[in-house]
Motif scaffolding. Sequence first.
Motif, PDB file in Angstrom:
ATOM      1  N   PHE A  75       0.978  -1.168  -0.035  1.00  0.00           N
ATOM      2  CA  PHE A  75      -0.064   0.020   0.040  1.00  0.00           C
ATOM      3  C   PHE A  75       1.030   1.385   0.145  1.00  0.00           C
ATOM      4  O   PHE A  75       2.009   1.449   0.774  1.00  0.00           O
ATOM      5  N   HIS A  76       0.723   2.056  -1.037  1.00  0.00           N
ATOM      6  CA  HIS A  76       1.476   3.426  -1.138  1.00  0.00           C
ATOM      7  C   HIS A  76       0.883   4.485  -1.124  1.00  0.00           C
ATOM      8  O   HIS A  76       1.315   5.704  -1.294  1.00  0.00           O
ATOM      9  N   GLY A  77      -0.438   4.554  -0.965  1.00  0.00           N
ATOM     10  CA  GLY A  77      -1.344   5.704  -1.041  1.00  0.00           C
ATOM     11  C   GLY A  77      -2.448   5.776  -2.000  1.00  0.00           C
ATOM     12  O   GLY A  77      -2.681   5.063  -2.643  1.00  0.00           O
ATOM     13  N   ARG A  78      -3.300   6.994  -1.914  1.00  0.00           N
ATOM     14  CA  ARG A  78      -4.477   6.993  -2.810  1.00  0.00           C
ATOM     15  C   ARG A  78      -4.271   8.057  -4.016  1.00  0.00           C
ATOM     16  O   ARG A  78      -5.346   8.091  -4.560  1.00  0.00           O
ATOM     17  N   THR A  79      -3.380   8.504  -4.241  1.00  0.00           N
ATOM     18  CA  THR A  79      -3.256   9.359  -5.252  1.00  0.00           C
ATOM     19  C   THR A  79      -2.691   8.781  -6.654  1.00  0.00           C
ATOM     20  O   THR A  79      -2.535   7.467  -6.655  1.00  0.00           O
ATOM     21  N   SER A  80      -2.521   9.469  -7.799  1.00  0.00           N
ATOM     22  CA  SER A  80      -2.402   9.078  -8.804  1.00  0.00           C
ATOM     23  C   SER A  80      -1.506   7.642  -9.046  1.00  0.00           C
ATOM     24  O   SER A  80      -1.947   6.707  -9.169  1.00  0.00           O
ATOM     25  N   ALA A  81      -0.228   8.241  -9.190  1.00  0.00           N
ATOM     26  CA  ALA A  81       0.858   6.981  -9.090  1.00  0.00           C
ATOM     27  C   ALA A  81       0.768   6.248  -8.097  1.00  0.00           C
ATOM     28  O   ALA A  81       1.261   4.886  -8.014  1.00  0.00           O
ATOM     29  N   ALA A  82       0.665   6.842  -6.745  1.00  0.00           N
ATOM     30  CA  ALA A  82       0.942   5.996  -5.617  1.00  0.00           C
ATOM     31  C   ALA A  82      -0.282   4.627  -5.595  1.00  0.00           C
ATOM     32  O   ALA A  82       0.201   3.524  -5.116  1.00  0.00           O
TER      33      ALA A  82
ATOM     34  N   ALA B  40      -1.774   3.546  -8.055  1.00  0.00           N
ATOM     35  CA  ALA B  40      -1.539   2.546  -9.139  1.00  0.00           C
ATOM     36  C   ALA B  40      -0.615   1.419  -8.721  1.00  0.00           C
ATOM     37  O   ALA B  40      -0.632   0.424  -9.143  1.00  0.00           O
ATOM     38  N   ALA B  41       0.365   1.891  -7.718  1.00  0.00           N
ATOM     39  CA  ALA B  41       1.299   1.059  -7.264  1.00  0.00           C
ATOM     40  C   ALA B  41       0.858   0.224  -6.074  1.00  0.00           C
ATOM     41  O   ALA B  41       1.433  -0.730  -5.639  1.00  0.00           O
ATOM     42  N   THR B  42      -0.412   0.509  -5.698  1.00  0.00           N
ATOM     43  CA  THR B  42      -0.941  -0.022  -4.410  1.00  0.00           C
ATOM     44  C   THR B  42      -1.602  -1.329  -5.073  1.00  0.00           C
ATOM     45  O   THR B  42      -2.583  -1.486  -5.919  1.00  0.00           O
ATOM     46  N   ASP B  43      -1.540  -2.601  -4.102  1.00  0.00           N
ATOM     47  CA  ASP B  43      -2.243  -3.898  -4.514  1.00  0.00           C
ATOM     48  C   ASP B  43      -3.577  -3.782  -4.076  1.00  0.00           C
ATOM     49  O   ASP B  43      -3.829  -4.607  -3.274  1.00  0.00           O
ATOM     50  N   ASN B  44      -4.530  -3.090  -4.676  1.00  0.00           N
ATOM     51  CA  ASN B  44      -5.888  -3.057  -4.346  1.00  0.00           C
ATOM     52  C   ASN B  44      -6.690  -2.226  -5.515  1.00  0.00           C
ATOM     53  O   ASN B  44      -6.801  -1.417  -5.593  1.00  0.00           O
ATOM     54  N   LYS B  45      -7.173  -3.357  -6.167  1.00  0.00           N
ATOM     55  CA  LYS B  45      -7.911  -2.875  -7.188  1.00  0.00           C
ATOM     56  C   LYS B  45      -9.247  -2.106  -6.901  1.00  0.00           C
ATOM     57  O   LYS B  45      -9.776  -1.214  -7.712  1.00  0.00           O
ATOM     58  N   ASN B  46      -9.811  -2.114  -5.704  1.00  0.00           N
ATOM     59  CA  ASN B  46     -10.978  -1.631  -5.347  1.00  0.00           C
ATOM     60  C   ASN B  46     -10.865  -0.063  -5.065  1.00  0.00           C
ATOM     61  O   ASN B  46     -11.742   0.487  -5.096  1.00  0.00           O
ATOM     62  N   ILE B  47      -9.611   0.286  -5.179  1.00  0.00           N
ATOM     63  CA  ILE B  47      -9.517   1.825  -4.679  1.00  0.00           C
ATOM     64  C   ILE B  47      -8.605   2.571  -6.070  1.00  0.00           C
ATOM     65  O   ILE B  47      -8.151   3.520  -5.809  1.00  0.00           O
ATOM     66  N   ILE B  48      -8.432   1.801  -7.020  1.00  0.00           N
ATOM     67  CA  ILE B  48      -7.829   2.335  -8.371  1.00  0.00           C
ATOM     68  C   ILE B  48      -8.724   2.336  -9.399  1.00  0.00           C
ATOM     69  O   ILE B  48      -9.497   1.606  -9.678  1.00  0.00           O
ATOM     70  N   ALA B  49      -9.104   3.799  -9.610  1.00  0.00           N
ATOM     71  CA  ALA B  49     -10.093   4.429 -10.448  1.00  0.00           C
ATOM     72  C   ALA B  49      -9.441   4.205 -11.837  1.00  0.00           C
ATOM     73  O   ALA B  49      -8.391   4.037 -12.289  1.00  0.00           O
ATOM     74  N   PRO B  50     -10.130   3.992 -13.114  1.00  0.00           N
ATOM     75  CA  PRO B  50      -9.640   4.062 -14.429  1.00  0.00           C
ATOM     76  C   PRO B  50      -8.677   5.201 -14.646  1.00  0.00           C
ATOM     77  O   PRO B  50      -7.576   4.711 -15.423  1.00  0.00           O
ATOM     78  N   ILE B  51      -8.590   6.289 -14.191  1.00  0.00           N
ATOM     79  CA  ILE B  51      -7.581   7.286 -14.525  1.00  0.00           C
ATOM     80  C   ILE B  51      -6.496   6.995 -13.773  1.00  0.00           C
ATOM     81  O   ILE B  51      -5.338   7.175 -14.399  1.00  0.00           O
ATOM     82  N   ASN B  52      -6.301   6.035 -12.828  1.00  0.00           N
ATOM     83  CA  ASN B  52      -5.156   5.643 -12.137  1.00  0.00           C
ATOM     84  C   ASN B  52      -4.620   4.663 -12.893  1.00  0.00           C
ATOM     85  O   ASN B  52      -3.296   4.331 -12.713  1.00  0.00           O
ATOM     86  N   ALA B  53      -5.438   3.586 -13.374  1.00  0.00           N
ATOM     87  CA  ALA B  53      -4.952   2.379 -13.920  1.00  0.00           C
ATOM     88  C   ALA B  53      -4.135   2.587 -15.229  1.00  0.00           C
ATOM     89  O   ALA B  53      -3.806   1.608 -15.744  1.00  0.00           O
ATOM     90  N   GLN B  54      -4.098   3.864 -15.797  1.00  0.00           N
ATOM     91  CA  GLN B  54      -3.384   4.128 -17.100  1.00  0.00           C
ATOM     92  C   GLN B  54      -1.948   4.175 -16.640  1.00  0.00           C
ATOM     93  O   GLN B  54      -1.083   4.048 -17.621  1.00  0.00           O
TER      94      GLN B  54
END
Length: 381
Positions: A123-130, A132-146
């Motif tokens: 877990f590395h945070g809830r902002t854009s790249a952070a 995306a590097a977090t192993d939790n698909k439930n908190i990764i929006a499509p804009i982060n997944a790019q």
Amino acid sequence: MPLFDVYPLYNVTPVSGKDILVYDDEGTEYLDLYGGHAVISIGHAHPNYVDAITNQVNTLGFYSNAIQNPLQKQLADKLEALSGCKDYELFLCNSGAEANENALKLASFKTGKKRVVAFSKGFHGRTSAAVAATDNKNIIAPINAQQAVTILPLNDVEGVKAELEKGDVCAVIVEFIQGIGGLDQGTVEFFEQVDKLCKANNTMFIADEIQCGYGRSGKFFAFQHYNVTPDIISMAKGMGNGFPIGGILIHPDIEAKYGMLGTTFGGNHLACAAGLAVLNTIEEENLIENTNIISEYFVEKAKTIPQIKNIKGRGLMLGLEFDFEVGDLRKKLIYDEHIFTGGAANKKLLRILPPLTIKKEHVDQFFETLKKVLEEIQETV
């Protein structure tokens, strides 16, 4: 106006705190073994901390980074002295997510590459790249997944080697003790080999010390239990004892340029006053030494309870693993026994993240209570 409902809340309303205790709006006393996600490092309302913030806000609470702020240099010098991270440079921000965001951005600037390698349950945070590097698909929006991120199993040295040799990885980011993921740790060989692989492949090695740093592991940083030299070290939670502050330590091989990173509120006068109070108190009260003493005592106590199947973590970043999910146990501890503890992605793990000021008497209180609650739970099964 209603609050945006994104947090499941316990029906407890803390209104004051003193060291390792908090008090709710009805005057009930709670033993705080969670510290608000490991944020409270030197205890609630520590006099040094209260005085530092009060004096600073009475003088100057804020001005932007367009001017000189000697408190930033004082904080940097104190941090270097206590952490032993000689010659690193400090960039201040406001949170752990921002710290990791800036760490990843800096790695990309330095290497000219954009892909990140991270690890399962990290877990590395809830902002854009952070995020995306977090192993939790439930908190990764499509804009982060790019974002270009590859998540590998922890301890997969060969996997890291294969990915880095593709030549497009700017950073490997890892928690040396995983937090919300469940207190898993890499092996000595894994961390030390990853460090070497990064250096051989023009890849920045980022030590995410957001939760496990600032003395919580029994050393100032958790990576210091290993023979590694991170390029960037991210910090936040215990750094301000509740005041929003974060930062990254940057290896001198990474050259600063004007405009490369920036922040409005990061490193403001109040934040620096809070950060200095924390460091001074850690030093004056020997809180890292206390962390190791209490950790050893806690682990020995935990070993006497047969329902505890595994003890995870280091220092005062500990997990007690059972063979049942601990949600009801946590509720009984907070509502019936007035003790705060934490959960994790591992639903069978009880997380213990107290202020570093905790004493043996608090550990005794916890285990006496835990034994009683476990007996009550067993009787109802």
